[in-house]
Design a protein around this motif. Structure first.
Motif, PDB file in Angstrom:
ATOM      1  N   VAL A 124       0.837  -1.201   0.000  1.00 53.13           N
ATOM      2  CA  VAL A 124       0.000   0.000   0.000  1.00 53.13           C
ATOM      3  C   VAL A 124       0.874   1.255   0.000  1.00 53.13           C
ATOM      4  N   TYR A 125       1.947   1.239   0.758  1.00 51.45           N
ATOM      5  CA  TYR A 125       2.868   2.384   0.794  1.00 51.45           C
ATOM      6  C   TYR A 125       3.403   2.681  -0.606  1.00 51.45           C
ATOM      7  N   ASN A 126       3.875   1.656  -1.291  1.00 51.18           N
ATOM      8  CA  ASN A 126       4.389   1.840  -2.647  1.00 51.18           C
ATOM      9  C   ASN A 126       3.341   2.446  -3.572  1.00 51.18           C
ATOM     10  N   GLU A 127       2.124   1.932  -3.506  1.00 51.95           N
ATOM     11  CA  GLU A 127       1.081   2.396  -4.415  1.00 51.95           C
ATOM     12  C   GLU A 127       0.623   3.805  -4.063  1.00 51.95           C
ATOM     13  N   VAL A 128       0.600   4.142  -2.799  1.00 49.31           N
ATOM     14  CA  VAL A 128       0.238   5.511  -2.414  1.00 49.31           C
ATOM     15  C   VAL A 128       1.280   6.494  -2.928  1.00 49.31           C
ATOM     16  N   VAL A 129       2.550   6.190  -2.728  1.00 48.14           N
ATOM     17  CA  VAL A 129       3.603   7.071  -3.228  1.00 48.14           C
ATOM     18  C   VAL A 129       3.516   7.196  -4.750  1.00 48.14           C
ATOM     19  N   ALA A 130       3.177   6.107  -5.424  1.00 54.21           N
ATOM     20  CA  ALA A 130       3.106   6.114  -6.887  1.00 54.21           C
ATOM     21  C   ALA A 130       1.856   6.800  -7.415  1.00 54.21           C
ATOM     22  N   GLY A 131       0.944   7.213  -6.531  1.00 58.21           N
ATOM     23  CA  GLY A 131      -0.264   7.883  -6.988  1.00 58.21           C
ATOM     24  C   GLY A 131      -1.362   6.945  -7.433  1.00 58.21           C
ATOM     25  N   HIS A 132      -1.298   5.688  -7.004  1.00 57.26           N
ATOM     26  CA  HIS A 132      -2.278   4.682  -7.427  1.00 57.26           C
ATOM     27  C   HIS A 132      -3.329   4.461  -6.339  1.00 57.26           C
ATOM     28  N   LEU A 133      -3.959   5.546  -5.892  1.00 56.28           N
ATOM     29  CA  LEU A 133      -4.931   5.438  -4.810  1.00 56.28           C
ATOM     30  C   LEU A 133      -6.153   4.638  -5.238  1.00 56.28           C
ATOM     31  N   VAL A 134      -6.542   4.743  -6.499  1.00 62.77           N
ATOM     32  CA  VAL A 134      -7.674   3.963  -6.991  1.00 62.77           C
ATOM     33  C   VAL A 134      -7.346   2.469  -6.974  1.00 62.77           C
ATOM     34  N   MET A 135      -6.083   2.130  -7.201  1.00 62.99           N
ATOM     35  CA  MET A 135      -5.684   0.726  -7.108  1.00 62.99           C
ATOM     36  C   MET A 135      -5.822   0.223  -5.671  1.00 62.99           C
ATOM     37  N   VAL A 136      -5.474   1.078  -4.708  1.00 67.66           N
ATOM     38  CA  VAL A 136      -5.647   0.684  -3.307  1.00 67.66           C
ATOM     39  C   VAL A 136      -7.125   0.506  -2.992  1.00 67.66           C
ATOM     40  N   LEU A 137      -7.991   1.339  -3.603  1.00 67.10           N
ATOM     41  CA  LEU A 137      -9.435   1.165  -3.426  1.00 67.10           C
ATOM     42  C   LEU A 137      -9.890  -0.183  -3.974  1.00 67.10           C
ATOM     43  N   ALA A 138      -9.392  -0.555  -5.165  1.00 63.86           N
ATOM     44  CA  ALA A 138      -9.745  -1.856  -5.740  1.00 63.86           C
ATOM     45  C   ALA A 138      -9.191  -2.997  -4.894  1.00 63.86           C
ATOM     46  N   TYR A 139      -8.036  -2.789  -4.314  1.00 60.44           N
ATOM     47  CA  TYR A 139      -7.455  -3.770  -3.385  1.00 60.44           C
ATOM     48  C   TYR A 139      -8.364  -3.964  -2.174  1.00 60.44           C
ATOM     49  N   GLY A 140      -8.878  -2.864  -1.618  1.00 64.50           N
ATOM     50  CA  GLY A 140      -9.835  -2.988  -0.522  1.00 64.50           C
ATOM     51  C   GLY A 140     -11.091  -3.709  -0.949  1.00 64.50           C
ATOM     52  N   GLY A 141     -11.553  -3.432  -2.174  1.00 60.26           N
ATOM     53  CA  GLY A 141     -12.711  -4.149  -2.693  1.00 60.26           C
ATOM     54  C   GLY A 141     -12.449  -5.634  -2.849  1.00 60.26           C
ATOM     55  N   THR A 142     -11.221  -5.989  -3.228  1.00 59.21           N
ATOM     56  CA  THR A 142     -10.854  -7.408  -3.347  1.00 59.21           C
ATOM     57  C   THR A 142     -10.921  -8.106  -1.991  1.00 59.21           C
ATOM     58  N   ILE A 143     -10.440  -7.422  -0.953  1.00 61.00           N
ATOM     59  CA  ILE A 143     -10.532  -7.993   0.394  1.00 61.00           C
ATOM     60  C   ILE A 143     -11.996  -8.163   0.783  1.00 61.00           C
ATOM     61  N   GLY A 144     -12.834  -7.158   0.471  1.00 58.09           N
ATOM     62  CA  GLY A 144     -14.261  -7.274   0.763  1.00 58.09           C
ATOM     63  C   GLY A 144     -14.914  -8.409   0.011  1.00 58.09           C
ATOM     64  N   LEU A 145     -14.517  -8.615  -1.250  1.00 57.22           N
ATOM     65  CA  LEU A 145     -15.055  -9.728  -2.033  1.00 57.22           C
ATOM     66  C   LEU A 145     -14.689 -11.065  -1.403  1.00 57.22           C
ATOM     67  N   LEU A 146     -13.444 -11.193  -0.948  1.00 56.62           N
ATOM     68  CA  LEU A 146     -13.013 -12.424  -0.285  1.00 56.62           C
ATOM     69  C   LEU A 146     -13.801 -12.656   1.003  1.00 56.62           C
ATOM     70  N   ALA A 147     -14.052 -11.564   1.742  1.00 54.58           N
ATOM     71  CA  ALA A 147     -14.824 -11.702   2.984  1.00 54.58           C
ATOM     72  C   ALA A 147     -16.223 -12.234   2.705  1.00 54.58           C
ATOM     73  N   GLU A 148     -16.863 -11.743   1.655  1.00 55.63           N
ATOM     74  CA  GLU A 148     -18.215 -12.218   1.330  1.00 55.63           C
ATOM     75  C   GLU A 148     -18.173 -13.648   0.798  1.00 55.63           C
TER      76      GLU A 148
END
Length: 741
Positions: A124-148
């Motif tokens: 997440v640190y790497n992606e935030v520095v790289a400006g890929h905040l939307v990718m981190v959002l999709a990553y959070g969505g992936t975790i949510g998908l796994l939870a469901e």
């Protein structure tokens, strides 16, 4: 748990906006003020973007989140909107991870521990520095998908669908999530999420099908991917990203991730009887191996994929898989902490180290706040372009600091587009390079540039070069003075030509010239391609496009191959080859075929010659079986601007097309998706000067012509379908919030 997630999300948002709007680092391109909001909105939802020389937006994946984000920007400003996005992203990630832990039997310590890990790990640190905040959002969505999905047959189809829709904001994660969802549906028979996600992804599907060629233009080879392939050891600490941003977090962060990896292995062993754990373990192993690229046991298969399936270039940055791997680690580690409660405290202790490392080395250290340095005031005639100096990205402050995308490269009020592109392609690269290297503005004027805007506080880190590609060619020195300038005679956006001239050369951006290979009835011209993955012309024949910014005189709109080596490259016996030779070109029979100072010319290949070699610098562009029989006497076309109305960047109504006009020209990058309609008749579409769009006028039934970018039009319709689908899903979620199908 909710209060812990809110506190962590507030901390995360503070890390993102602590220095104002992030700029000059990697891909950060968030609007720096309200002036940039319309450009941001169009880049999020539009299928055709006027930025640069016009470009197809093949995957407008963020169109769903662009609506609330743009509204927040207008109400509270871009910086507050960024803080809200960072808060929502982090809250989603932490809550989703905690849900996984809870569903695997974890108490509060274990749930909070994996939640903190999900939010503050090195990936997440790497992606935030790289400006890929939307990718981190999709990553959070992936975790949510796994939870469901952990609910198995009791999973809610509506919730699964909404998670997939959220993940759709980032194409690479969406492809992986769709594959997992299809496998899940085969077992549970829950197909609603697949159907809903397919509708939400329709704009991207349309774009990728219609503009597949644009995807294939991106440099993509085994040589490139060697740099993108991850180290097996580094990936186990969620590192290995080629810029190495998270390396500064140090050993403490690595130990924290290794602890979670150990817990994940423990979870595999302790909960191996659970089907979900077995699936997660298998997926984690596969994702890990794929991320290694050429450095793993699948290297041969991966190299074959890169060479044989160019569409795999969607996954150019293999580090994207690191986010999926982290999500699966969270699932497997939660299986361990759910079985042994004391391990939950270990997870909490290890994860608690991570935000401390962020506090010691905040990501904002690596970018520059937009408010801390000047930004130009850009004014120009409507529907013209401006060129920014320095011309090539990445940029940094002249006083030091920064290394990233150009924050000023947007579309300004009055439909004034910036010509500069993040990864400039022909003809933008050659036009900017010609001006920076030689002060020649002819190509800029041909592309519609009416004003040069200098920014002496910035410098380019690349000078137009693509990494180390063609580095042996060197880079011409730039002029010392950079100043604002107005350019007279800029080509209009839409103009009329009295006739079209057929040409055999490719070294000028003539307004109404048609290269004979693009003209009907003149035979076929085949671009030449190299057999090597190398990017060094000193040792191989490389893709000529990699050298255009370094040596603008070699640039043209076809492609070809280039070398400084003496290696042979195959050619068609008995054909004619378009070449640019600075030195000597020799056939396989030992005879000299061409000696030149460096100009484009057609060279006859003898019937007994099947390869050529070079002494000097040689560029082979294309070959044709027949010599281009160009008419000797052709009138130079007269051009004049046409009046028009822009309904959208992908739709124009052109007025006043008189009978004397033989061709209508749209001064934007040629794309087969552009269609011209006159009295509902489709006009013949041609490529002008290997760069722009033109239409031959044979029908005189109307003085108005409509120009439509069909793919962008279809994408807009698909986006409406996606919005309706999401609204239906939200309504279903409200009506039946606790239903489990």
């Amino acid at each position: 748990m909710k209060s812990a997630a809110i506190a962590a999300a507030l901390a995360f948002a503070a890390f993102v906006v602590a220095k104002g709007t992030p700029t000059l680092r990697h891909d950060w391109n968030w609007p720096i003020d309200r002036l940039a909001i319309p450009s941001f909105f169009n880049e999020s939802i539009g299928g055709w973007l006027p930025i640069g020389f016009g470009v197809a937006n093949t995957h407008p994946t963020t169109y769903l989140i662009a609506l609330p984000l743009t509204a927040a920007m207008w109400v509270a400003g871009p910086l507050i909107a960024l803080a809200l996005l960072a808060f929502a992203t982090s809250y989603c990630s932490m809550r989703a991870a905690a849900n996984i832990a809870s569903r695997l039997g974890n108490a509060a310590p274990g749930a909070i521990g994996v939640g903190i890990f999900a939010l503050f790990n090195p990936w997440v640190y790497n992606e935030v520095v790289a400006g890929h905040l939307v990718m981190v959002l999709a990553y959070g969505g992936t975790i949510g998908l796994l939870a469901e999905m952990l609910r198995g047959r009791d999973a809610s189809p509506v919730r699964l669908a909404l998670w997939l829709v959220l993940i759709e904001a980032q194409l690479q994660f969406f492809i992986v999530a769709m594959a997992a969802s299809i496998a899940f549906a085969l077992v549970t028979k829950k197909w609603l999420p697949i159907a809903a996600a397919a509708i939400a992804a329709l704009p991207t599907t349309v774009g990728l099908i219609a503009d597949r060629g644009a995807l294939l233009q991106t440099p993509y080879s085994v040589q490139w991917q060697t740099n993108q392939s991850l180290s097996p050891v580094a990936l186990l600490s969620l590192g290995g990203y080629f810029p190495g941003y998270a390396d500064r977090l140090g050993l403490a962060a690595q130990i924290a991730v290794w602890t979670l990896c150990a817990l994940a292995l423990t979870g595999i062993l302790a909960a191996r009887g659970r089907r979900a754990v077995r699936w997660a373990a298998a997926a984690a192993g596969l994702v890990y191996l794929c991320a290694l690229g050429v450095h793993g046991p699948l290297d041969v298969a991966y190299e074959w994929t890169v060479r044989s399936i160019p569409e795999s270039g969607v996954f150019r940055e293999l580090y994207d898989f690191g986010g999926v791997f982290a999500a699966l680690l969270i699932t497997l580690a939660s299986a361990a902490t759910g079985r042994v409660r004391m391990l939950g405290y270990l997870a909490l202790l290890a994860a608690g180290v991570l935000p401390v490392t962020w506090l010691i080395h905040p990501p904002s250290d690596l970018w520059v706040g937009a408010q801390t340095y000047p930004h130009p005031v850009v004014t120009a005639p409507p529907f013209s372009r401006v060129a920014l100096l320095p011309a090539f990205q990445p940029l940094e402050l002249r006083t030091g600091g920064g290394d990233g995308a150009d924050p000023d490269a947007i579309t300004y009020p009055g439909h004034v587009a910036v010509l500069n592109e993040y990864l400039p392609a022909y003809p933008v690269d050659v036009a900017l390079a010609e001006y920076e290297r030689n002060g020649n503005s002819a190509a800029l004027r041909a592309l519609g540039v009416s004003r040069i805007v200098a920014r002496p506080w910035l410098v380019s880190r690349s000078n137009g070069a693509i990494g180390l590609a063609a580095s042996s060619l060197g880079v011409s020195p730039q002029p010392g003075a950079e100043r604002n300038a107005d350019l007279a005679g800029a080509a209009p956006l839409i103009s009329a030509c009295t006739n079209a001239r057929i040409v055999a050369s490719v070294d000028r951006l003539g307004a109404c010239d048609i290269f004979f290979g693009d003209a009907p009835g003149y035979g076929t011209v085949t671009p030449l391609h190299g057999a090597s993955d190398s990017i060094d012309p000193a040792v191989a024949w490389i893709d000529a496009r990699l050298a255009f910014a370094r040596v603008p005189a070699l640039a043209q709109g076809i492609g070809g191959v280039l070398t400084q080596s003496r290696l042979a490259t195959p050619v068609m016996p008995g054909a004619w080859v378009l070449a640019n030779v600075r030195g000597r070109l020799t056939g396989s029979d030992g005879r000299t075929l061409a000696v030149g100072p460096g100009t484009f010319t057609w060279i006859s290949i003898p019937p007994n010659v099947d390869s050529v070699s070079c002494a000097g610098l040689c560029e082979l562009v294309a070959e044709s079986r027949l010599f281009p029989a160009i008419p000797l006497r052709q009138r130079i076309a007269r051009t004049e601007a046409l009046q028009f109305e822009q309904v959208a960047p992908w739709l124009y109504r052109v007025h006043g097309v008189a009978d004397a006009v033989r061709l209508v020209r749209l001064n934007e990058r040629y794309d087969p998706g552009w269609v011209a309609l006159r009295a509902w008749h489709v006009l013949p579409h041609v490529r002008l000067a290997l760069a722009a769009n033109g239409w031959m006028l044979a029908d005189r039934s109307s003085r108005d012509v409509f120009l439509v970018q069909i793919a962008a039009f279809l994408q807009q319709i698909a986006e409406l379908a996606g919005v309706v689908c999401v609204l239906w899903l939200l309504k279903a979620l409200v009506v039946e919030p606790t239903k489990r199908a």
